[in-house]
Design an enzyme around this catalytic site. Structure first.
Site, PDB file in Angstrom:
ATOM      1  N   ASP A 114      -2.858 -37.105  28.092  1.00 27.02           N
ATOM      2  CA  ASP A 114      -3.062 -37.886  29.452  1.00 27.02           C
ATOM      3  C   ASP A 114      -3.763 -39.012  29.197  1.00 27.02           C
ATOM      4  O   ASP A 114      -4.714 -39.202  28.449  1.00 27.02           O
ATOM      5  CB  ASP A 114      -3.777 -37.137  30.026  1.00 27.02           C
ATOM      6  CG  ASP A 114      -2.796 -35.836  30.954  1.00 27.02           C
ATOM      7  OD1 ASP A 114      -1.772 -36.146  30.920  1.00 27.02           O
ATOM      8  OD2 ASP A 114      -3.510 -34.875  31.329  1.00 27.02           O
ATOM      9  N   ASP A 138       0.577 -28.492  35.125  1.00 28.13           N
ATOM     10  CA  ASP A 138       0.601 -28.741  33.753  1.00 28.13           C
ATOM     11  C   ASP A 138       0.960 -27.405  32.952  1.00 28.13           C
ATOM     12  O   ASP A 138       1.170 -27.372  31.627  1.00 28.13           O
ATOM     13  CB  ASP A 138      -0.546 -29.504  33.229  1.00 28.13           C
ATOM     14  CG  ASP A 138      -0.670 -30.851  33.740  1.00 28.13           C
ATOM     15  OD1 ASP A 138       0.448 -31.431  33.931  1.00 28.13           O
ATOM     16  OD2 ASP A 138      -1.621 -31.373  33.621  1.00 28.13           O
ATOM     17  N   ASN A 171     -16.471  -7.373  -8.910  1.00 25.51           N
ATOM     18  CA  ASN A 171     -15.651  -7.828  -7.650  1.00 25.51           C
ATOM     19  C   ASN A 171     -16.616  -7.936  -6.330  1.00 25.51           C
ATOM     20  O   ASN A 171     -16.367  -8.942  -5.587  1.00 25.51           O
ATOM     21  CB  ASN A 171     -14.632  -6.793  -7.491  1.00 25.51           C
ATOM     22  CG  ASN A 171     -13.088  -7.161  -7.986  1.00 25.51           C
ATOM     23  OD1 ASN A 171     -13.209  -8.150  -8.436  1.00 25.51           O
ATOM     24  ND2 ASN A 171     -12.305  -6.314  -7.455  1.00 25.51           N
ATOM     25  N   GLU A 174     -10.376  -7.773  -2.379  1.00 30.00           N
ATOM     26  CA  GLU A 174     -10.818  -6.861  -1.087  1.00 30.00           C
ATOM     27  C   GLU A 174     -11.159  -7.533   0.126  1.00 30.00           C
ATOM     28  O   GLU A 174     -10.866  -7.523   1.243  1.00 30.00           O
ATOM     29  CB  GLU A 174     -12.023  -5.989  -1.348  1.00 30.00           C
ATOM     30  CG  GLU A 174     -11.924  -4.818  -2.375  1.00 30.00           C
ATOM     31  CD  GLU A 174     -11.940  -5.631  -4.043  1.00 30.00           C
ATOM     32  OE1 GLU A 174     -12.554  -6.694  -3.994  1.00 30.00           O
ATOM     33  OE2 GLU A 174     -11.572  -5.033  -4.873  1.00 30.00           O
ATOM     34  N   ILE A 232      -7.131  -6.405  -6.775  1.00 30.27           N
ATOM     35  CA  ILE A 232      -6.855  -6.455  -5.185  1.00 30.27           C
ATOM     36  C   ILE A 232      -7.996  -7.278  -4.705  1.00 30.27           C
ATOM     37  O   ILE A 232      -9.197  -6.974  -4.858  1.00 30.27           O
ATOM     38  CB  ILE A 232      -6.853  -5.297  -4.422  1.00 30.27           C
ATOM     39  CG1 ILE A 232      -5.539  -4.398  -5.032  1.00 30.27           C
ATOM     40  CG2 ILE A 232      -7.011  -5.239  -3.025  1.00 30.27           C
ATOM     41  CD1 ILE A 232      -5.525  -2.819  -4.460  1.00 30.27           C
ATOM     42  N   THR A 280     -18.780 -11.185  -7.103  1.00 25.64           N
ATOM     43  CA  THR A 280     -18.490 -12.567  -7.280  1.00 25.64           C
ATOM     44  C   THR A 280     -17.357 -12.694  -6.224  1.00 25.64           C
ATOM     45  O   THR A 280     -17.187 -14.020  -5.607  1.00 25.64           O
ATOM     46  CB  THR A 280     -17.557 -12.685  -8.625  1.00 25.64           C
ATOM     47  OG1 THR A 280     -16.610 -11.592  -8.653  1.00 25.64           O
ATOM     48  CG2 THR A 280     -18.677 -12.559  -9.681  1.00 25.64           C
ATOM     49  N   ASP A 281     -16.427 -11.747  -5.831  1.00 25.10           N
ATOM     50  CA  ASP A 281     -15.690 -12.185  -4.759  1.00 25.10           C
ATOM     51  C   ASP A 281     -16.400 -12.202  -3.133  1.00 25.10           C
ATOM     52  O   ASP A 281     -15.912 -13.317  -2.438  1.00 25.10           O
ATOM     53  CB  ASP A 281     -14.741 -11.154  -4.570  1.00 25.10           C
ATOM     54  CG  ASP A 281     -13.577 -11.126  -5.778  1.00 25.10           C
ATOM     55  OD1 ASP A 281     -13.807 -11.820  -6.629  1.00 25.10           O
ATOM     56  OD2 ASP A 281     -12.780 -10.227  -5.679  1.00 25.10           O
ATOM     57  N   VAL A 321      -8.084  -2.016  -8.758  1.00 23.17           N
ATOM     58  CA  VAL A 321      -9.243  -2.297  -7.769  1.00 23.17           C
ATOM     59  C   VAL A 321      -9.789  -3.923  -8.263  1.00 23.17           C
ATOM     60  O   VAL A 321     -10.094  -4.590  -7.345  1.00 23.17           O
ATOM     61  CB  VAL A 321     -10.479  -1.586  -8.164  1.00 23.17           C
ATOM     62  CG1 VAL A 321     -11.739  -2.038  -7.676  1.00 23.17           C
ATOM     63  CG2 VAL A 321     -10.213  -0.102  -7.691  1.00 23.17           C
ATOM     64  N   ALA A 322      -9.491  -4.000  -9.639  1.00 20.07           N
ATOM     65  CA  ALA A 322     -10.008  -5.536 -10.047  1.00 20.07           C
ATOM     66  C   ALA A 322      -8.885  -6.511  -9.335  1.00 20.07           C
ATOM     67  O   ALA A 322      -9.395  -7.559  -8.921  1.00 20.07           O
ATOM     68  CB  ALA A 322      -9.845  -5.619 -11.357  1.00 20.07           C
ATOM     69  N   ASP A 358      -4.444 -31.031  32.773  1.00 19.57           N
ATOM     70  CA  ASP A 358      -5.774 -30.307  33.318  1.00 19.57           C
ATOM     71  C   ASP A 358      -5.153 -29.640  34.792  1.00 19.57           C
ATOM     72  O   ASP A 358      -5.813 -28.676  35.227  1.00 19.57           O
ATOM     73  CB  ASP A 358      -6.653 -31.562  33.661  1.00 19.57           C
ATOM     74  CG  ASP A 358      -6.127 -32.770  34.470  1.00 19.57           C
ATOM     75  OD1 ASP A 358      -4.907 -32.594  34.669  1.00 19.57           O
ATOM     76  OD2 ASP A 358      -6.910 -33.685  34.419  1.00 19.57           O
TER      77      ASP A 358
END
Length: 957
Positions: A303, A653, A742, A261, A259, A745-746, A256-257, A649
């Site tokens: 152009d 094109d 996690n 997420e 990865i 902070t993440d 878990v730590a 345009d």
């Protein structure tokens, strides 16, 4: 219809990392049940994991629905209206309600609502601009007779009005022959409706990276479990199986730590934020991958008309006869202003501003003639905040000139006009002249005469005003109007020659489009005009107009050059006009002349293959271009491994736009071009492309920053658990604490990093390689150093409490290593001390605080914090404050602190936390210093061979 909601929800969970997390949640729940835990504790970890995932999915869903909504709005803008004969009278309906057989009336400025056949002409002629269908900018005259050409192309079908084209002159009625998909436009539009989603290159790389991470993490988890086999029998766990399960839980916590997420959600959020920011810069991004491709663009094919120029014809020069008596016969004036706004100043050749232009007889009569001999309309559009034209652009330029000259007889004229509202100001002077003179009769412009005339009466005077091609007008003139006293003098051969030479220098060297203006006093009471009247005219003046370059284009092109991006100007115009425009822009000053840098399409096609590729590397101007050439140019550049952005345009094109790496359509362009493009420029401005490239680079850098932030924080957590296991000290962090760290902070700071300001040198570096990995060797080395520090600081906080802290037990270090045998030995301290919640609270707090400092490191990849200070990204500062508040909340509020098994900290403990956390900034500043200087680069090249991310193949579109 968009994707159904449940599919969107499921899509968010279709990710390897997310699946591993769900598995971890299930395992931890089953383990809790086996251990006989009930109530809160059993459900705590799984529910925290699921909460994190739910938050993630919510972010993903919100960003995706927003993107879909934006795409819908782009499609909706196709609703038009039509004036239709129903129940015996004309009424206005939606164009979608037309059926074949309906009779429709069209007039100047109308967008034609369906394919129709002409049945009745209500003016002397009807001209239609078919550029969006054929790319030809010249308007086409329509007639009632059917064309007899075999294999007729669109331009030949002169009795058919095509859906989506615009009427520029005249009025007519026509019968609908085709609607919807059965129109010339519809057949092209159909193919565009099927668009397919493709994963963004960045997302592909991140998925690959995720898979790579998952494998590494699985390996580390097994390792941690094996390293700890010796501890399974510890009496603390109560049996071998219980011990195995305990360490299995730690392995799961580690997974878990490790990865990140938040990664997929943060990437999507960052791209979505970027697209919002780009929309503010008038660049509407239609597909997320193109945001990132923009950052690697190496060539922009732009152009000329409308992108480098304003596409608003403006009179820039006036030439009149000053006086036949003095030495200098002719005077010239320059006129400023690059748009249809009635704002501009008239200067004489010495650069003196003419305060009240209307006091000069010639300028006054030029204004009169411009206002009266004119079929166009100039109006202010309050929604768009700009001035718009209806009719031919050369005529609108004359309308604007009449506004700039102003009115006679008012001393305070220029300032008085500023008092008007923009709506009134748009045609104020023109309306003044139209009220002074009554239009009696008009001779329309025709190809053979190349002029048009109007007969006007004012009080008892009858005057004919004419305007047309200079050679035709000058040859019909016998007199001239003098600018010094307003007298009329005979036109001598000398003056005629002088005027013609001025005309040739305007048209030749300056490449201006020229018109001459003249008048003639007519007998009182005349009501009609015939072609015979257009002789013995009095010459008023000569005006030269051009499609002026946009003011901001020069700096935009120069910033492309510093950013290592080449600009190739692509235009259907002829070579000399285009070259003189490039000179006016002033961004191509480093070429002495355009030899070797400027080619017409036919010149280029005739070159042998080798010379073609050499020419491509130097080309800056490509003229006389048809849409098929555009596609050829894109393919040729791509063969040289360039990443090409191409603007366009018209309908025709579309193939080139689809082929280019970034197709850029104009906001004023056709729906077909837009749907083939990756990006739409709302204001048609070249400078917006450059701003979008800078933004694309910045978004990519920010993505790199938060990947770096998340990875270094996760490496830190892994190191911390691993080191604790290897040293044999008690577990520093409980699984729940890891999850909390996690989430906090993440989540917040990582998202806030997406709001970083652009680096100051974002447009000074060469474009990055398309297949460059997100994380290159040297960067990964930096992550490892920072990650290792984060992990060690966390463990250090834990050990400090046991060994050195005043409030702690001050154990000798060896006792801490042998904590697991405590219950079997004689000790001077109670064994329950290893259950104390202080040490893990200290290490958890160290981990959170060190991450906060580390997020500041990620304001920029290589710029020091002294250059880009923390307050340059207030979102980040806010998210750090919020994170710290949440952390303090769980430390000091009782039920939460029990839930996360933490305890309040004393001031002494907080100071140690800060001492352990702050050095992360110093370490990264040192690494950044090396990055900015050569060591980093050398290491970077050494590491680069073994990139950590699988390179993706060049994406072929």
């Amino acid at each position: 219809a968009g994707t159904p909601f449940w599919k969107l929800v499921l899509k968010q969970f279709d990710d390897l990392l997310v699946k591993i997390l769900i598995a971890a949640a299930l395992v931890s729940f089953i383990l809790a049940l086996i251990n006989g835990e009930t109530g809160l504790t059993a459900f705590l970890e799984p529910s925290v994991i699921l909460l994190i995932l739910a938050a993630n999915a919510a972010v993903g869903i919100i960003t995706e629905t927003n993107a879909e909504k934006a795409l819908k709005e782009l499609r909706a803008y196709q609703a038009d209206i039509a004036t239709v004969l129903r129940n015996g009278c004309f009424s206005i309906l939606k164009a979608t309600e037309l059926v074949p057989g309906d009779i429709v009336e069209v007039s100047v400025g109308c967008k034609i609502p369906a394919d129709m056949r002409m049945i009745e002409m209500l003016s002397s002629q009807l001209r239609v601009d078919q550029a969006i269908l054929t790319g030809e900018s010249c308007s086409v005259a329509k007639e009632l007779e059917s064309s007899i050409t075999t294999k007729a192309v669109y331009q030949d079908k002169t009795n058919i009005l095509f859906s989506g084209t615009v009427v520029v002159a005249g009025r007519a009625r026509a019968v609908v022959v085709g609607v919807g998909a059965n129109t010339a436009m519809g057949s092209i539009r159909d193919s565009m409706m099927q668009t397919d989603d493709e994963a963004t290159p960045l997302k592909k790389k991140l998925d690959e990276f995720g898979t790579f991470l998952a494998k590494v993490i699985a390996g580390i988890c097994v390792l941690v479990w094996i390293v700890n086999i010796g501890h399974f029998r510890d009496p603390a766990h109560g049996g071998f199986v219980r011990g195995a399960i305990h360490y299995f839980k730690i392995a799961v916590a580690l997974a878990v730590a490790a990865i990140p997420e938040g990664l997929p959600a943060v990437v999507t959020t960052c791209l979505a934020l970027g697209t919002k920011r780009m929309a503010r810069l008038n660049a509407i991004v239609r597909s997320l991958p193109s945001v990132e491709t923009l950052g690697c663009t190496t060539v922009i094919c732009s152009d000329k008309t409308g992108t480098l120029t304003t596409n608003m014809m403006s009179v820039s020069k006036i030439c009149v006869v000053h006086s036949i008596h003095t030495g200098n016969v002719i005077s010239e004036y320059n006129v400023t202003g690059t748009t249809y706004a009635p704002e501009g100043i008239i200067f004489d050749l010495s650069g003196m501003q003419i305060e009240i232009p209307a006091q000069l007889p010639c300028l006054l009569h030029i204004a009169m003639c411009s206002a009266l001999c004119n079929e166009s309309v100039l109006q202010y559009n309050p929604d768009k905040g700009n001035y718009e034209k209806i009719g031919e652009s050369t005529e609108v330029a004359l309308r604007v000139l009449a506004e700039k000259v102003g009115l006679p007889g008012f001393d305070s004229m220029p300032s008085a006009l500023h008092m008007l509202s923009k709506h009134e100001r748009a045609s104020y002077c023109n309306h003044y002249w139209e009220n002074q003179f009554k239009k009696v009769s008009v001779l329309e412009f025709s190809r053979d005469r190349k002029l048009m005339s109007v007969l006007c009466s004012r009080k008892q005077m009858v005057i004919m005003f004419s305007k047309g091609a200079p050679e035709n007008i000058i040859s019909r003139c016998t007199n001239i109007l003098c600018n010094d006293d307003g007298s009329i003098a005979p036109l001598t051969a000398n003056i005629r020659a002088e005027l013609e030479s001025r005309f040739h220098s305007f048209a030749g060297k300056e490449t201006l489009r020229c018109l001459a203006l003249a008048l003639k006093q007519m007998p009182t009471g005349q009501q009609t005009l015939s072609f015979g009247d257009e002789n013995d005219l009095t010459f008023i003046g000569l005006v030269g107009m051009l499609d002026p370059p946009r003011e901001e284009v020069r700096s935009a092109i120069l910033s492309c050059m510093t950013a290592g991006i080449r600009v190739i100007v692509v235009t259907g115009d002829n070579k000399s006009t285009a070259e003189s425009l490039c000179r006016k822009i002033g961004a191509f000053d480093d070429f002495v002349d355009f030899v070797g840098h400027s080619y017409t399409a036919s010149e280029f096609e005739e070159l042998p293959a080798l010379q073609q590729s050499a020419a491509l590397q130097r080309m800056a101007l490509f003229t006389r271009v048809e849409p098929s050439h555009k596609r050829m140019l894109v393919e040729a550049l791509q063969r040289q491994n360039e990443v090409v952005a191409m603007t366009g345009d018209g309908v025709n094109d579309a193939p080139a736009l689809k082929k280019a790496d970034i197709g850029i359509a104009m906001g004023s362009g056709t729906a077909v071009a837009k749907s083939a493009s990756d990006m739409v420029l709302a204001d048609d401005n070249f400078a917006s492309i450059v701003a979008a490239v800078a933004e694309g680079r910045a978004i990519y850098n920010n993505t790199k920053q938060f990947i770096r932030y998340m990875i270094s924080s996760n490496i830190g957590e892994v190191v911390c658990i691993f080191v604790a296991a290897v040293l044999g000290i008690p577990d520093t962090l409980a699984p729940v604490q890891l999850l909390w760290v996690n989430l906090v902070t993440d989540g917040l700071p990582a998202t806030a990093i997406g709001f970083n300001k652009q680096d100051s040198d974002v447009m000074r570096v060469k474009p990055r390689e398309v297949n460059e990995a997100v994380v290159t060797g040297w960067l990964f080395f930096r992550y490892l150093v920072i990650g290792a520090y984060v992990g060690l600081a966390t463990v250090a906080g834990f050990i400090w409490w046991f060994v050195y802290s005043d409030s702690g037990p001050k154990l000798p270090y060896s006792e801490l290593m042998n904590f697991d045998t405590c219950s079997t030995r004689e000790t001077i301290y109670p064994c329950s001390i290893f259950e104390d919640r202080h040490p893990s609270t200290v290490s958890m707090t160290v981990l959170v605080v060190v991450e906060m400092f580390n997020s500041l490191n990620n304001l920029s990849e290589n710029q020091s914090l002294l250059v880009i200070p923390p307050w340059s990204n207030l979102w980040l500062v806010a998210s750090i404050i919020l994170t710290m508040l949440l952390h303090i909340l769980i430390l000091y509020v009782p039920p939460l602190s029990i839930l996360f098994s933490v305890t309040p900290l004393s001031w002494a403990e907080w100071t140690v936390v800060l001492y352990l956390s702050f050095p992360v900034i110093i370490i990264d500043e040192v690494l950044k210093f090396f990055s900015r200087n050569s060591v980093g680069l050398r290491l970077y090249y050494r590491f680069r061979r073994a990139d950590l991310l699988p390179k993706r193949e060049l994406r072929d579109k």
